[in-house]
Scaffold this active site. Structure first.
Site, PDB file in Angstrom:
ATOM      1  CE  LYS A  34       5.233  -9.599  -1.066  1.00 27.10           C
ATOM      2  NZ  LYS A  34       5.910  -9.840   0.212  1.00 27.10           N
ATOM      3  CE1 TYR A 251     -19.057  15.055  -0.236  1.00 19.48           C
ATOM      4  CE2 TYR A 251     -17.253  13.925  -1.333  1.00 19.48           C
ATOM      5  CZ  TYR A 251     -18.608  14.149  -1.178  1.00 19.48           C
ATOM      6  OH  TYR A 251     -19.506  13.471  -1.951  1.00 19.48           O
TER       7      TYR A 251
HETATM    8  C1  LIG Z   1       7.275  -9.365  -0.197  1.00 14.38           C
HETATM    9  C2  LIG Z   1       8.515 -10.077   0.204  1.00 14.38           C
HETATM   10  C3  LIG Z   1       9.742  -9.764  -0.390  1.00 14.38           C
HETATM   11  C4  LIG Z   1       9.916  -8.608  -1.368  1.00 14.38           C
HETATM   12  O1  LIG Z   1      10.118  -7.430  -0.629  1.00 14.38           O
HETATM   13  P1  LIG Z   1      10.397  -6.013  -1.359  1.00 14.38           P
HETATM   14  O2  LIG Z   1      10.612  -5.085  -0.229  1.00 14.38           O
HETATM   15  O3  LIG Z   1       9.149  -5.699  -2.118  1.00 14.38           O
HETATM   16  O4  LIG Z   1      11.570  -6.203  -2.220  1.00 14.38           O
HETATM   17  C5  LIG Z   1      10.845 -10.522  -0.046  1.00 14.38           C
HETATM   18  N1  LIG Z   1      10.759 -11.521   0.860  1.00 14.38           N
HETATM   19  C6  LIG Z   1       9.591 -11.836   1.473  1.00 14.38           C
HETATM   20  C7  LIG Z   1       9.562 -12.930   2.475  1.00 14.38           C
HETATM   21  C8  LIG Z   1       8.444 -11.121   1.176  1.00 14.38           C
HETATM   22  O5  LIG Z   1       7.304 -11.439   1.797  1.00 14.38           O
END
Ligand SMILES: *Cc1c(COP(=O)(O)O)cnc(C)c1O
Length: 355
Positions: A34, A251
């Site tokens: 994702k 800044y």
């Molecule tokens: C993003 C996600 C993962 C992966 O989690 P990590 O901590 O990056 O390994 C696993 N399960 C679900 C439901 C997620 O949304």
């Protein structure tokens, strides 16, 4: 051309998948891709993770792209469909939706897809974000199993503290105990659970962050977990100057020189995805050696301490994160996580792919 660049290593991604597989035992592995594969690019992730048993994404669009790229493995839609009209697309693309709330069950009942779906039925075992309450399983599980639109059911949950001392047992044990009688396949492990708690692996694991070479644990480095950084963010010095004791940098003049010193200006700022909240002292490497940032990060630039770098000149190479400076170290200094930094890599940063 502005010298900033991200290098993404296909070999490192592939290596990290092998590490995940080693920990997964007999469980099958979804590569979680994702958020543009945590900033690494979906198409690169597809190639690097060709050996994964499946892919997990958030949206239909990401799933459709994976199918267009020729992915034939199962694709898990982590939050399922967001509207009734997505049910049909889900079936057309042969996706495995997560079902986590009642409206999704209604949509599926009212417009069963032509081809029944393999679904992941998500229970809330304590995260209190998505999923059916565990104690509703007597209504939910039989109802879903009977649906004409459903071919098979895998039970699923997600951990809130797999990376912390509290661990996974307080969620895993009630999940397994309440659902054991159905004898259905199940999935619970994210990266942290997979690495630390083999009993969470079940039938499918869902590693994300570890595949990109970052550690899910605050107190354990990625290197100690045999993970290789997949993204290296580099740039160059574009200016070097001497400042006198008492003079400020950037800044707000947040950093003030405690002695006469040399300061370098790096072509990298928050519009590239570098965290604006990284304070003075955030680790950075110049000419392959560690130093620290100075003062406030601006949109296109940040400043670094060159007091111990008499050889540094405009054009000297800088690593913001990667092999020398773990992204986790930058994240810790900026009080955020590697997840956020990797995902935030800006579109304006050119990416070079390496083996
Ligand atoms: C993003 C996600 C993962 C992966 O989690 P990590 O901590 O990056 O390994 C696993 N399960 C679900 C439901 C997620 O949304």
């Amino acid at each position: 051309m502005r010298p900033i660049q991200a290098r993404i290593s296909i070999g490192a991604l592939a290596h990290n998948l092998r590490v995940a597989r080693r920990h997964a035992g007999t469980a099958r592995v979804f590569a979680v891709v994702k958020a543009n594969a945590y900033g690494h690019g979906l198409s690169r992730a597809r190639r690097a993770f060709a050996a994964a048993d499946g892919f997990a994404v958030l949206t239909l669009e990401e799933a459709a792209n994976l199918r267009l790229m020729g992915i034939e493995q199962p694709i898990l839609l982590l939050e399922g469909f967001f509207a009734a009209d997505e049910v049909a697309s889900c079936a057309e693309l042969d996706l495995w939706p997560v079902l986590h709330h009642a409206a999704q069950l209604d949509w599926l009942e009212r417009s069963p897809p032509a081809r029944p779906l393999s679904v992941f039925l998500k229970f809330d075992s304590g995260m209190h974000r998505l999923g059916f309450p565990l104690d509703t399983h007597r209504d939910v599980v039989p109802r879903v199993r009977q649906m004409p639109g459903v071919a098979s059911v895998t039970l699923m949950t997600h951990f809130a503290q797999a990376d912390e001392a509290a661990g996974t047992d307080w969620q895993l044990q009630p999940f397994l105990a309440q659902l054991a009688d159905y004898r259905l396949p199940w999935s619970s492990a994210n990266s942290a659970a997979l690495l630390r708690y083999p009993d969470t692996c079940g039938d499918w694991v869902r590693p994300g962050i570890m595949l990109y070479g970052a550690s899910p644990f605050a107190e354990v480095s990625a290197a100690a977990l045999d993970l290789r950084p997949a993204m290296q963010l580099t740039s160059e010095l574009i200016s070097v100057r001497a400042i006198r004791v008492g003079e400020g940098v950037g800044y707000g003049q947040l950093f003030r020189a405690e002695r006469d010193m040399r300061v370098g200006v790096v072509a990298c700022g928050y519009a590239d995805g570098y965290p604006r909240h990284a304070p003075t002292g955030t680790p950075v490497a110049v000419n392959g050696r560690h130093t620290r940032t100075l003062g406030r990060v601006s949109m296109d630039m940040l400043c670094v301490d060159l007091s111990e770098f008499p050889e540094a000149v405009p054009g000297s190479p800088v690593e913001l994160w990667g092999e020398t400076v773990p992204v986790d170290a930058v994240a810790a200094a900026a009080r955020t996580t590697s997840y956020e930094l990797l995902c935030a890599l800006a579109a304006r940063v050119p990416v070079e792919e390496i083996d």
